[in-house]
Design an enzyme around this catalytic site. Structure first.
Site, PDB file in Angstrom:
ATOM      1  N   ALA A  31      27.447  96.194  14.719  1.00 31.41           N
ATOM      2  CA  ALA A  31      26.541  97.289  15.080  1.00 31.41           C
ATOM      3  C   ALA A  31      26.896  97.940  16.414  1.00 31.41           C
ATOM      4  CB  ALA A  31      25.117  96.764  15.117  1.00 31.41           C
ATOM      5  N   ASN A  99      24.432  89.434  17.946  1.00 28.98           N
ATOM      6  CA  ASN A  99      25.855  89.258  17.681  1.00 28.98           C
ATOM      7  C   ASN A  99      26.669  90.339  18.378  1.00 28.98           C
ATOM      8  OD1 ASN A  99      26.484  86.934  15.914  1.00 28.98           O
ATOM      9  ND2 ASN A  99      24.888  87.860  14.667  1.00 28.98           N
ATOM     10  N   HIS A 129      21.536 100.079  21.810  1.00 27.25           N
ATOM     11  CA  HIS A 129      22.395  99.291  22.696  1.00 27.25           C
ATOM     12  C   HIS A 129      23.082 100.215  23.693  1.00 27.25           C
ATOM     13  CE1 HIS A 129      21.856  96.059  19.816  1.00 27.25           C
ATOM     14  NE2 HIS A 129      22.296  96.858  18.867  1.00 27.25           N
TER      15      HIS A 129
END
Length: 177
Positions: A31, A99, A129
């Site tokens: 991601a 992750n 993020h």
């Protein structure tokens, strides 16, 4: 192909074994974006790698770190930082959620020197993020807003990354590092 890259932080012997035997180990970016830039930057001196992940409440529910530290997130009405520490500790405390921090740390300066902060935000519908890398090369900043899949802990980009990684195994043309 390792899908849950955080597991590599707990089992670095897998990486060592792959290098020792020449076995190709694939770790999709999942991601996150910008791993090629982080890897390139780390060919020189890097001062810091920081990542801030902002997630909806549903994406963080049941995280071991929140349970062990009795940090309630149900009923939040505004954003709240619930963790700040190393990428290694982030992966241990949020094994279903972070992750991406393992991938960033393995591409960069390592899981103990990479700083990760996690924010629970009831106003969010996406997993966000922000990565900052600073070093002799300059400054790299990456911002991602992933639409969650059917599993709110995982963004749709993760599945797309796995598909792309499988295709790259057979594609003789490489774009990026």
């Amino acid at each position: 192909m390792v899908i849950s890259i955080g597991a590599l932080l707990e089992h670095p012997e897998v990486i060592d074994w792959a290098r020792a035997t020449g076995c190709r180990l694939y770790a999709p970016s999942g991601a996150i974006a910008g791993l090629d830039g982080i890897k390139s930057a780390c060919q020189g001196h890097v001062d810091r790698v920081e990542m801030v992940s902002r997630k909806p409440i549903a994406a963080l529910e049941g995280a071991p770190y929140l349970i062990e530290n009795e940090i309630p997130i149900d009923g939040l009405t505004e954003a709240r930082e619930v963790f700040c520490g190393s990428a290694r500790d982030a992966c241990r405390g949020f094994p279903s959620n972070l992750n991406v921090s393992a991938a960033v740390s393995l591409a960069g300066i390592g899981p103990d020197r990479t700083t990760v902060c996690i924010v629970a935000d009831p106003a969010l519908a996406r997993n966000c993020h922000d990565i900052t890398v600073e070093g002799e090369f300059g400054l790299l900043q990456v911002h991602i807003e992933n639409i969650p899949s059917e599993n709110p802990k995982t963004g749709r980009l993760t599945a797309m990354s796995i598909i792309r990684s499988v295709r790259d195994v057979f594609d003789p043309v490489r774009i990026g590092t």
